[in-house]
Design an enzyme around this catalytic site. Sequence first.
Site, short mmCIF file in Angstrom:
data_model
loop_
_atom_site.label_atom_id
_atom_site.label_comp_id
_atom_site.label_asym_id
_atom_site.label_seq_id
_atom_site.Cartn_x
_atom_site.Cartn_y
_atom_site.Cartn_z
CB SER A 109 -3.72 -4.29 -6.44
OG SER A 109 -3.35 -2.94 -6.50
CG ASP A 160 -10.17 -3.35 8.15
OD1 ASP A 160 -9.93 -4.46 8.66
OD2 ASP A 160 -9.37 -2.76 7.41
CE LYS A 185 1.03 -4.32 -7.54
NZ LYS A 185 0.68 -2.99 -6.96
#
Length: 705
Positions: A474, A485, A499
Amino acid sequence: MLRNLILGLSLISIVACAAKPRVDLEQEGLQLKPTTQHGVIVKEVANLLENFSYKRVSMNDSISNIIFNNIVEGLDQGRNYLLQSDIDDFQQFKNNFGQDFKQGDLSSAFYMFNKYSDRYLQCLNYALEQVDAHHDFSKDETYNSFREKLPWFKSDAELKDQWRKRVKYDLLNLKLTAGDSVKLDLAKNKETLRNRYKNLISQASKANANDAFQIIMTAFTAAVDPHTNYYNPSFAQAFNESMSNTLEGIGAQLQMENEMVTIKMIIAGGPAFKDKTLQINDRIVAVAQGDGEFEDIIGWRLDAAVAKIKGKKGTVVRLKVLPAGAELSTAPKIVRLTREKIVLEEESAKREIKTIKGEDGKNYRVGIINLPKFYIDFDAVRRGDQNYKSTTRDVRLLLDSLKQDGVDAVLMDLRHNGGGSLQEAIELTGLFIDKGPVVQVRDTRNRVQVDSDQESGVSWDGPFGVIINRFSASASEIFAGAIQDYGRGIILGSTSYGKGTVQNAVDMSRFISATNKLLIKASGEKDADTPNGAPEFGQINITMGKFYRVTGSSTQHKGVEPDVTFPTQYSAEKFGESSEPSALPWDQIKPSTFSKISDLTSINAQLNQIHTKRMQKSPAYTFLLEDIAEFNKVDAMPSVSLNESKLKAERETNRLKNRDRINKQLAFLGLPLWKEGQPQPKFDYDFVLEESANVLIDYIRLNKK
């Protein structure tokens, strides 16, 4: 947080149930029946899941089949109670559960629960008879309690033979392990086993309609997605309390698997976390208070077992533990823990500094920040307290102190961090990037919201790494994904949980009409055992959205893949979101507009080459691979010999093998060896952390070049 780690039900094996063309429970003469309130709730939950949840699942044959599979697996995961004829009987309900639940019909679900309960009691009563039967411990035969991949019993005779062998194994096991070191006589062992079975019968006989209903609803919601859960009033209160900042006990979240209490998560800051002896998937088979006698808890209801394990701060509990992956023939280890009050402060971010000698011969200082969860004191925020506690505030202070101490790199450890505050994940990312989007969230109407770091500046712009593992979930995945990224740091470890969904907790009373409330009241069946302050009709935690990375890729199902990988015992097939049949799929949306800080593709390839060569030369890496191999033996659990001399010899072989392996590790660390008669020594060496620090040093050296 991860699915089914905080709550589970039972001896009646985190069961589940469903429905068929209406069954007359009175005619069947079975003991438990659904109440009017149960029927109203299941009808409303079906409506919510079909029309308002993110997945919006139709109550059709497809969902009915999934519910059926959940029921069968939940009722008898080890295939030790039901016959093939029972499974054939249940097939008549297979395509009807969805429509039955929409109509508030639970009759078939309770029929299945009651049928299983009857079989369960029959087996235990037969086991009681077998305690005093003659058992030949010199005979060569085997017993296998893990029958998930074996056929269902074809006859009552096959079932009874399995239980004869189970009793024989239990008696033999007691003979070889009872009293830790003292072998008790056969009469005493029979008394112990007799009391075990009587206790199990007593617990099973106390199962009530609310127990059955919770089990049914667990099966129902699990068929929709792994993070949607319905909790009856008692369970809702327990769940909400478990999410608070304090609890007392050993600091482990437990679940029932194959009638054994199994550790599914170790809570940061708790006694189990500090002791480091217990591991994920270890099985607790007996409990003793202080220096008292051990009480066998195999097959107990989970709530009853937890009541024995929990306790007041400062009290001692001893556990007999069968290690994860260990064969049934392995003698349990004894773990002694002092219960504590586990508070948020102990789950706060903490720092340390490691001095690492690089391959260039220079010493480098690496700052380690361990972050067990993403936390924020919401109450303090609501009160307007300017000094409220949060992850980002704590980490900012730690980074300042590490800079003052002159560290060369920072490593953020997010292993076993199950998530927490989304806002904190966003703001923490902002300590390492200078403004920009961090995560995208798509809701049930396909609207996408981009959440960004709005604060200029960074707290650390030096070499940075993040360690994740299969239980990083999460918010941890949002943070690690953003760092990756943007090219802001190196992600190390193993693929995260996957998740990528958002849940809202909703009080079911919001959906129960005034008419239905009057109907429930008039029935006289309203649950009189609802705890004070608990939601009257229970609570549903329902999936309402999905997370996406700034690249547009979902964290759902796939998780975050590290740049530099380590082997792990937690396979995707058995752990994480991808192991859940009802998990939402991976997908992607349009990327948000962001500027990469750097492209680490080339340097990551070089880091992996250096890392691989170093691991192949490391004895600690060999130990890690051995740990993984031992853990994964549980996937191919062999039958256990019921021949006393063979089983005793096998256990002795395992004991010596374990001692030899531990002594190899102690020798590697330069510590005294474990001698016969001494308690097993504890040593704290984290190969993944040490090697991750080495990788960061490699990163520094390559950057200089």
